[in-house]
Design a protein around this motif. Sequence first.
Motif, PDB file in Angstrom:
ATOM      1  N   SER A 156     -10.862  48.224 -41.884  1.00 56.16           N
ATOM      2  CA  SER A 156     -10.626  49.277 -42.870  1.00 56.16           C
ATOM      3  C   SER A 156     -10.545  48.709 -44.287  1.00 56.16           C
ATOM      4  N   ASN A 219     -24.010  52.760 -45.992  1.00 49.22           N
ATOM      5  CA  ASN A 219     -24.781  53.115 -44.800  1.00 49.22           C
ATOM      6  C   ASN A 219     -26.198  53.511 -45.200  1.00 49.22           C
ATOM      7  N   SER A 226     -18.474  53.639 -42.896  1.00 51.41           N
ATOM      8  CA  SER A 226     -17.208  54.043 -42.289  1.00 51.41           C
ATOM      9  C   SER A 226     -16.633  52.932 -41.427  1.00 51.41           C
ATOM     10  N   ARG A 227     -15.343  53.053 -41.159  1.00 50.68           N
ATOM     11  CA  ARG A 227     -14.679  52.085 -40.282  1.00 50.68           C
ATOM     12  C   ARG A 227     -15.337  52.067 -38.906  1.00 50.68           C
ATOM     13  N   GLN A 228     -15.638  53.250 -38.374  1.00 48.73           N
ATOM     14  CA  GLN A 228     -16.245  53.327 -37.045  1.00 48.73           C
ATOM     15  C   GLN A 228     -17.625  52.683 -37.033  1.00 48.73           C
ATOM     16  N   SER A 229     -18.401  52.884 -38.092  1.00 51.24           N
ATOM     17  CA  SER A 229     -19.734  52.279 -38.165  1.00 51.24           C
ATOM     18  C   SER A 229     -19.628  50.754 -38.238  1.00 51.24           C
ATOM     19  N   TRP A 231     -17.178  48.949 -37.019  1.00 55.97           N
ATOM     20  CA  TRP A 231     -16.763  48.528 -35.688  1.00 55.97           C
ATOM     21  C   TRP A 231     -17.965  48.495 -34.750  1.00 55.97           C
ATOM     22  N   ASN A 232     -18.860  49.477 -34.898  1.00 56.47           N
ATOM     23  CA  ASN A 232     -20.074  49.495 -34.077  1.00 56.47           C
ATOM     24  C   ASN A 232     -20.967  48.299 -34.395  1.00 56.47           C
ATOM     25  N   ARG A 235     -19.447  45.393 -32.497  1.00 56.71           N
ATOM     26  CA  ARG A 235     -19.652  45.514 -31.051  1.00 56.71           C
ATOM     27  C   ARG A 235     -21.116  45.310 -30.665  1.00 56.71           C
ATOM     28  N   SER A 248     -12.766  43.539 -30.010  1.00 56.41           N
ATOM     29  CA  SER A 248     -12.003  44.659 -30.553  1.00 56.41           C
ATOM     30  C   SER A 248     -12.204  44.681 -32.058  1.00 56.41           C
ATOM     31  N   PRO A 249     -11.786  45.763 -32.733  1.00 52.48           N
ATOM     32  CA  PRO A 249     -11.921  45.792 -34.197  1.00 52.48           C
ATOM     33  C   PRO A 249     -11.207  44.638 -34.898  1.00 52.48           C
TER      34      PRO A 249
END
Length: 310
Positions: A156, A219, A226-229, A231-232, A235, A248-249
Amino acid sequence: MAHPADVVATYLDHLDVERGMSVHTLTNYRRDLDRYLEHLERIGRTDLAEVTAPDVGTFLVALRTGEDGHRPLATASASRAVVAVRGLHRFALAEQEVTQDVAADVHPPAPPRKLPKALDVDTVTRLLEAPSTEDPRGVRDRALLELLYSTGARISEVVGLDVDDVDAEQRTVVLTGKGGKQRLVPVGRPALAALDAYRVRSRPGFAVRGRGTPALFLNARGARLSRQSAWNVLRETAEFAGITAEISPHTLRHSFATHLLDGGADLRVVQELLGHASVTTTQIYTMVTVDRLREVYATSHPRARAGRAG
């Protein structure tokens, strides 16, 4: 005389009728207290007023070890049983069945402290070098991952960076952590090189699709990543690199802290770099490095294992 079984029956009625406890919770409490009654019968306590704090303590031990013939309970289940027993004794005191609450100072077991997962240095290197530098997204992803590992930042915090938060000349970055608290963190040369490549070769192409955001990481639509992007990215890159370890993040943050301590960094310095309010939070990483020390000792010292010749 306050027979334990009678007090338990009255207490359960109280929870059902006056407290409106759910059927599921009441069933669990009844099961836990039946086990407690067996424990009291086994140690010869026929009057709840005779029960002592050590009696309650040995019940807690039996919950975790199965010494009473029942299966050992996990931390959460044992905690629930202790809460039920504490409630029983508190109720008995309020009803004047006993003159003291002997369970007041018996606390539920603390949950096991989960150690952070850290990748070894070679695996981190493989991860950081996995994104392609031939396309704009790969250039961005490498810069993102390099910065995460170089600074130990939370995901974040990195996606929250603006372009001006990075000072390439001073080799620092201003991170905004929990509660809006800012900290100045050094950035390594590989991360700065990856950031420079991203800002020159990749970010402009993303930026023209957006609305002029100052965000550092963008992006495909030119908006802040974004944080989720992010993290993706971590991963998917780990999967592409063939890394089978749990990701993990916080993986790169944990690896950053562990590798610093392995290299001899002072705990207080690591605390400042991570932005922890208390050094107690940072100390969990010392447990990881002690495990690593044990592993190296066990495989390297000639008399570390029993049965080795002197």
